[in-house]
Design an enzyme around this catalytic site. Structure first.
Site, PDB file in Angstrom:
ATOM      1  CD  GLU A 356      -7.661   6.203   4.183  1.00 12.21           C
ATOM      2  OE1 GLU A 356      -7.404   7.372   3.852  1.00 12.21           O
ATOM      3  OE2 GLU A 356      -6.854   5.285   4.153  1.00 12.21           O
ATOM      4  CG  HIS A 441      -1.627   2.977   0.590  1.00 17.05           C
ATOM      5  ND1 HIS A 441      -2.967   2.697   0.764  1.00 17.05           N
ATOM      6  CD2 HIS A 441      -1.321   3.892   1.547  1.00 17.05           C
ATOM      7  CE1 HIS A 441      -3.446   3.411   1.773  1.00 17.05           C
ATOM      8  NE2 HIS A 441      -2.478   4.159   2.260  1.00 17.05           N
ATOM      9  CG  ASN A 479      -5.430   2.657   5.416  1.00 14.96           C
ATOM     10  OD1 ASN A 479      -6.484   2.041   5.570  1.00 14.96           O
ATOM     11  ND2 ASN A 479      -5.396   3.906   5.081  1.00 14.96           N
TER      12      ASN A 479
HETATM   13  P1  FAD Z   1       9.055   3.426   4.216  1.00 14.33           P
HETATM   14  O1  FAD Z   1       8.227   3.773   5.378  1.00 14.33           O
HETATM   15  O2  FAD Z   1       8.729   4.018   2.895  1.00 14.33           O
HETATM   16  O3  FAD Z   1      10.551   3.799   4.611  1.00 14.33           O
HETATM   17  C1  FAD Z   1      11.632   3.671   3.718  1.00 14.33           C
HETATM   18  C2  FAD Z   1      12.769   4.548   4.224  1.00 14.33           C
HETATM   19  O4  FAD Z   1      13.956   4.210   3.513  1.00 14.33           O
HETATM   20  C3  FAD Z   1      12.550   6.041   4.012  1.00 14.33           C
HETATM   21  O5  FAD Z   1      12.790   6.728   5.216  1.00 14.33           O
HETATM   22  C4  FAD Z   1      13.571   6.408   2.948  1.00 14.33           C
HETATM   23  O6  FAD Z   1      14.085   7.722   3.085  1.00 14.33           O
HETATM   24  C5  FAD Z   1      14.671   5.381   3.181  1.00 14.33           C
HETATM   25  N1  FAD Z   1      15.465   5.089   1.990  1.00 14.33           N
HETATM   26  C6  FAD Z   1      15.024   4.846   0.738  1.00 14.33           C
HETATM   27  N2  FAD Z   1      16.053   4.572  -0.083  1.00 14.33           N
HETATM   28  C7  FAD Z   1      17.176   4.622   0.675  1.00 14.33           C
HETATM   29  C8  FAD Z   1      18.570   4.430   0.388  1.00 14.33           C
HETATM   30  N3  FAD Z   1      18.980   4.102  -0.836  1.00 14.33           N
HETATM   31  N4  FAD Z   1      19.464   4.587   1.397  1.00 14.33           N
HETATM   32  C9  FAD Z   1      19.049   4.919   2.652  1.00 14.33           C
HETATM   33  N5  FAD Z   1      17.735   5.114   2.981  1.00 14.33           N
HETATM   34  C10 FAD Z   1      16.825   4.957   2.002  1.00 14.33           C
HETATM   35  N6  FAD Z   1      -0.279   3.620   5.488  1.00 14.33           N
HETATM   36  C11 FAD Z   1      -1.147   3.201   6.431  1.00 14.33           C
HETATM   37  O7  FAD Z   1      -1.189   2.010   6.748  1.00 14.33           O
HETATM   38  N7  FAD Z   1      -1.995   4.087   7.046  1.00 14.33           N
HETATM   39  C12 FAD Z   1      -2.029   5.407   6.699  1.00 14.33           C
HETATM   40  O8  FAD Z   1      -2.792   6.185   7.282  1.00 14.33           O
HETATM   41  C13 FAD Z   1      -1.142   5.865   5.684  1.00 14.33           C
HETATM   42  N8  FAD Z   1      -1.154   7.156   5.277  1.00 14.33           N
HETATM   43  C14 FAD Z   1      -0.202   7.595   4.404  1.00 14.33           C
HETATM   44  C15 FAD Z   1      -0.109   8.949   4.104  1.00 14.33           C
HETATM   45  C16 FAD Z   1       0.917   9.426   3.308  1.00 14.33           C
HETATM   46  C17 FAD Z   1       0.998  10.891   2.983  1.00 14.33           C
HETATM   47  C18 FAD Z   1       1.896   8.530   2.793  1.00 14.33           C
HETATM   48  C19 FAD Z   1       3.034   9.011   1.949  1.00 14.33           C
HETATM   49  C20 FAD Z   1       1.807   7.181   3.090  1.00 14.33           C
HETATM   50  C21 FAD Z   1       0.775   6.694   3.885  1.00 14.33           C
HETATM   51  N9  FAD Z   1       0.686   5.351   4.217  1.00 14.33           N
HETATM   52  C22 FAD Z   1      -0.243   4.923   5.125  1.00 14.33           C
HETATM   53  C23 FAD Z   1       1.601   4.346   3.636  1.00 14.33           C
HETATM   54  C24 FAD Z   1       2.717   3.916   4.595  1.00 14.33           C
HETATM   55  O9  FAD Z   1       3.307   5.034   5.202  1.00 14.33           O
HETATM   56  C25 FAD Z   1       3.752   3.093   3.800  1.00 14.33           C
HETATM   57  O10 FAD Z   1       3.097   1.965   3.261  1.00 14.33           O
HETATM   58  C26 FAD Z   1       4.905   2.633   4.679  1.00 14.33           C
HETATM   59  O11 FAD Z   1       5.582   3.721   5.248  1.00 14.33           O
HETATM   60  C27 FAD Z   1       5.897   1.777   3.889  1.00 14.33           C
HETATM   61  O12 FAD Z   1       6.804   1.214   4.814  1.00 14.33           O
HETATM   62  P2  FAD Z   1       8.183   0.612   4.373  1.00 14.33           P
HETATM   63  O13 FAD Z   1       8.751  -0.117   5.533  1.00 14.33           O
HETATM   64  O14 FAD Z   1       8.029  -0.128   3.106  1.00 14.33           O
HETATM   65  O15 FAD Z   1       9.149   1.843   4.023  1.00 14.33           O
END
Ligand code: FAD
Length: 501
Positions: A356, A441, A479
Site C-alpha cells: 500500500e 494484520h 488487507n
Molecule cells: P477485531 O476487529 O480485532 O475485534 C475484536 C474485538 O474484540 C475488539 O473490539 C476487542 O476489544 C474485543 N475483545 C478482545 N478480547 C475480548 C474479551 N476477552 N472480552 C470482550 N471483548 C474482547 N484491515 C484491512 O482489511 N484494511 C485496512 O485498511 C486495515 N488497516 C488497519 C490499520 C490498523 C491501525 C489496524 C490496527 C488494523 C488494520 N487492519 C486493516 C486489520 C483489521 O482491522 C483486522 O484484521 C480486523 O479488525 C480483525 O477483525 P476481527 O473480527 O478478527 O476482530
C-alpha cells in the site's frame, strides 16, 4: 444481570463478531454482545469523539502512559509520541518479545482504527490458503455480500488525479510504474463522497484532517454504522461495552458459563458477572479469541479443545518501509489518511508483495514515501498459555520476519535503483529501514479446519464457534477485513441452518 442466561453470546464486536450478531438477530435469536472497549459515541471536552494523530490524548490508546505510534521517530527524534493518562483508548498495541500487534478496542473493534482498505484476495491465493472452503461460493456470493454490507466504495479517479491530498500517492505510484511495477486502486469503506466534500470545504475534515489510527470522527463507515447498527435494529441484539470475558466454562447442562468483568474508565471493577448461554461465538480477534480458548483448554475448563488451538499464527507478512525522495519530488503538506492505491507484484514468484502507498500526514513536507507491504512469508508462530501470568504468549522470532523483509527489500531496491533514491533509516528506531517487528494484520491461532471444523465449530465441543481473524492461517495476501467478514457470513449461514433447529 448476574447469573443471567441468554440463548447466544458473541464475544467482541469486530468484523466476525458483528456479522454473527446481525445474522443471529435476524434469525430471531436473543443475543448479547460483550465488548471490553468503550462505546465511542459521546464527544469529549473538545467536542470530538476521537482525537487526532498529531495531537493524541488519553482517547488514543488502551491504558498506556505514553502513545506507541507505528512511526516512533522522525530524524531519530522522539517527536511523535506523547504522554497520556491511562484510559480505555481506542487503539491497543500488545507487545510480545519480537512482535507487537496493533488492535482496535471499542464497539466496532478494528473498524474504528483501521484504514478501511477493503480488498478481495486473489482467488488462487485464497484457494491455496483455505483449501477446505468452496471458493466459488465465496467469490459468487459471500465476498459481494460482505462488500455491500460494509459499504465498500472506490475513489473517483478524477478526484484522485487532481487533489493535493493524494500527491504522496501519485508520486509513489509514478515511481513504481517507472520501475516496471503494476499499481491498482484499492477500494475502501471510507465514504469518498464525504472525502470530496471535505476537500471542497463542505464537510468537517476527518481523512483530510489527520484522523485514522485513533479513530475517524467523520466519513468512515465503521461497523457501528453498518453491521452493528443493523444488528441492533433487529431488536434481538444488545451490546454491553466495557464488558470483558475472562473465562469460559461448560456446565452440566452443556451451557457455556462466562466470567465477565464490567469495568469503568479508570479500570475499576464495577461488577464481576456470571453469564450463561447455549451458543457461544468468539469474535475477540486473533489474539483475544486464541487467548480465551488456550486458557480454557490449559486450565482444564474446556480440556477437549483441539491441540491445534494456538497454532498457525502469522502477521500477514506485514513489513513497513519508507523511501527518501529527491527535493524535486515533494510528497505534500496535506495528505489524506486513507490509502487508495497499492503496488501489486504478487505474480513475481521471487518476491510476492502487495504494497500500500501509505500517507505520512505529519503536517510538514517530509519528502517521504511510506509503504505497508504485505508479503508472502510462509513462517508461522504459535501461542502458548503462561499459567503464572494467566496470558497467552506469542512464540515468534525476528528471524521469522526475514522472508518478508527480503521480499519487500527486493521491490523497493528496484524502485530506489530506478530513481537513484534511498531508504529512510530514522523512522522505526535503531537505524532500521524495515519495520519487521509490528503488524496490523494478526491472523490465525484457531485455524479453520484444524482447530475447528470447516465452518468454525471448535473441535471437541458443540455450540462453540470461532468467527474472526483467528480462523485464517497467518496470511491472506491482502488487507484482511473483507475476507474475515465474508468468511463469517459463510460460516454463520451454515451454522444457523444446522445448529439452531
Ligand atoms: P477485531 O476487529 O480485532 O475485534 C475484536 C474485538 O474484540 C475488539 O473490539 C476487542 O476489544 C474485543 N475483545 C478482545 N478480547 C475480548 C474479551 N476477552 N472480552 C470482550 N471483548 C474482547 N484491515 C484491512 O482489511 N484494511 C485496512 O485498511 C486495515 N488497516 C488497519 C490499520 C490498523 C491501525 C489496524 C490496527 C488494523 C488494520 N487492519 C486493516 C486489520 C483489521 O482491522 C483486522 O484484521 C480486523 O479488525 C480483525 O477483525 P476481527 O473480527 O478478527 O476482530
Amino acid at each position: 444481570a448476574n447469573g443471567a442466561h441468554v440463548p447466544a453470546v458473541v464475544i467482541g464486536s469486530g468484523y466476525g463478531a458483528a456479522v454473527s450478531a446481525l445474522r443471529l438477530g435476524e434469525a430471531g435469536i436473543t443475543t448479547t454482545v460483550l465488548e471490553m472497549g468503550r462505546l465511542w459515541n459521546e464527544p469529549g471536552a473538545d467536542g470530538k469523539v476521537f482525537c487526532t494523530m498529531t495531537a493524541p490524548d488519553e482517547r488514543s490508546m488502551w491504558f498506556k502512559r505514553r502513545t506507541e505510534a507505528p512511526l516512533s521517530t522522525l530524524l531519530w527524534l522522539d517527536v511523535v509520541n506523547r504522554n497520556i493518562d491511562p484510559y480505555p483508548g481506542v487503539l491497543d498495541r500488545i507487545n510480545y518479545d519480537d512482535m507487537s500487534v496493533y488492535v482496535g478496542r471499542g464497539v466496532g473493534g478494528g473498524s474504528l482504527v483501521n484504514g478501511g482498505m477493503a480488498v478481495v484476495p486473489r482467488r488462487d491465493y485464497f484457494e491455496a490458503v483455505l483449501p477446505g472452503v468452496d471458493a466459488a461460493a465465496m467469490y459468487d456470493r459471500y465476498f459481494p455480500l460482505a462488500q455491500a454490507e460494509l459499504q465498500v466504495n472506490t475513489i473517483d479517479p478524477e478526484f484522485y488525479a487532481k487533489t493535493e491530498y493524494y500527491r504522496f500517492s501519485r508520486v509513489a505510484a509514478a515511481q513504481a510504474e517507472a520501475a516496471g511495477l503494476k499499481t491498482v486502486f484499492v477500494p475502501d469503506v471510507y465514504d469518498f463522497d464525504h472525502m470530496e466534500r471535505e476537500a471542497a470545504g463542505d464537510a468537517e475534515k476527518s481523512a483530510l484532517g489527520g484522523e485514522v489510527i485513533y479513530g475517524n470522527n467523520h466519513g468512515k463507515m465503521s461497523l457501528d454504522k453498518t453491521y452493528l447498527a443493523s444488528a441492533l435494529a433487529t431488536g434481538n441484539v444488545t451490546i454491553a461495552s466495557r464488558h470483558q470475558v475472562t473465562a469460559i466454562e461448560i456446565d452440566a447442562d452443556g451451557n457455556y458459563a462466562l466470567t465477565v468483568e464490567h469495568r469503568d474508565d479508570a479500570n475499576e471493577l464495577i461488577e464481576s458477572k456470571r453469564l450463561t448461554c447455549r451458543h457461544l461465538f468468539l469474535g475477540a480477534g486473533s489474539l483475544g479469541t486464541t487467548e480465551l480458548l488456550l486458557r480454557a483448554r490449559d486450565t482444564g475448563a474446556l480440556p477437549d479443545l483441539d491441540e491445534a488451538v494456538g497454532a498457525g499464527w502469522g502477521p500477514n507478512g506485514n513489513v513497513m518501509t519508507a523511501r527518501a525522495n529527491h527535493l524535486w519530488n515533494p510528497t505534500g503538506l496535506k495528505q489524506s489518511t486513507i490509502p487508495v492505491m497499492g503496488i501489486d507484484d504478487w505474480d513475481n514468484p521471487e518476491a510476492r508483495v502487495f504494497a500500500e502507498l501509505a500517507p505520512l500526514p505529519a503536517g510538514i513536507e517530509t519528502w517521504i514515501s511510506l509503504y505497508l507491504a504485505i508479503t508472502d512469508n510462509p513462517e508461522r508462530g504459535h501461542f502458548t498459555y503462561d499459567a503464572a501470568a494467566d496470558k497467552a504468549v506469542l512464540n515468534w522470532s525476528l528471524e521469522q520476519a526475514q522472508p518478508g523483509v527480503a521480499a519487500a527489500k527486493s521491490m523497493f531496491d528496484r524502485i530506489n535503483r530506478k530513481h537513484g533514491t534511498s531508504y529512510r533509516y530514522d523512522l522505526f528506531g535503531d537505524d532500521r529501514a524495515f519495520a519487521d517487528d509490528f503488524c496490523y494484520h494478526p491472523l490465525g491461532g484457531c485455524v479453520l479446519g484444524e482447530a475447528t471444523d470447516a465452518y468454525g465449530r471448535l473441535n471437541g465441543y458443540e455450540r462453540l464457534y470461532a468467527t474472526d481473524s483467528s480462523l485464517i492461517p497467518g496470511s491472506i495476501g491482502v488487507n484482511p477485513l473483507v475476507t474475515i467478514t465474508a468468511l463469517a457470513e459463510r460460516n454463520l449461514e451454515a451454522i444457523l441452518a444446522a445448529d439452531f433447529a
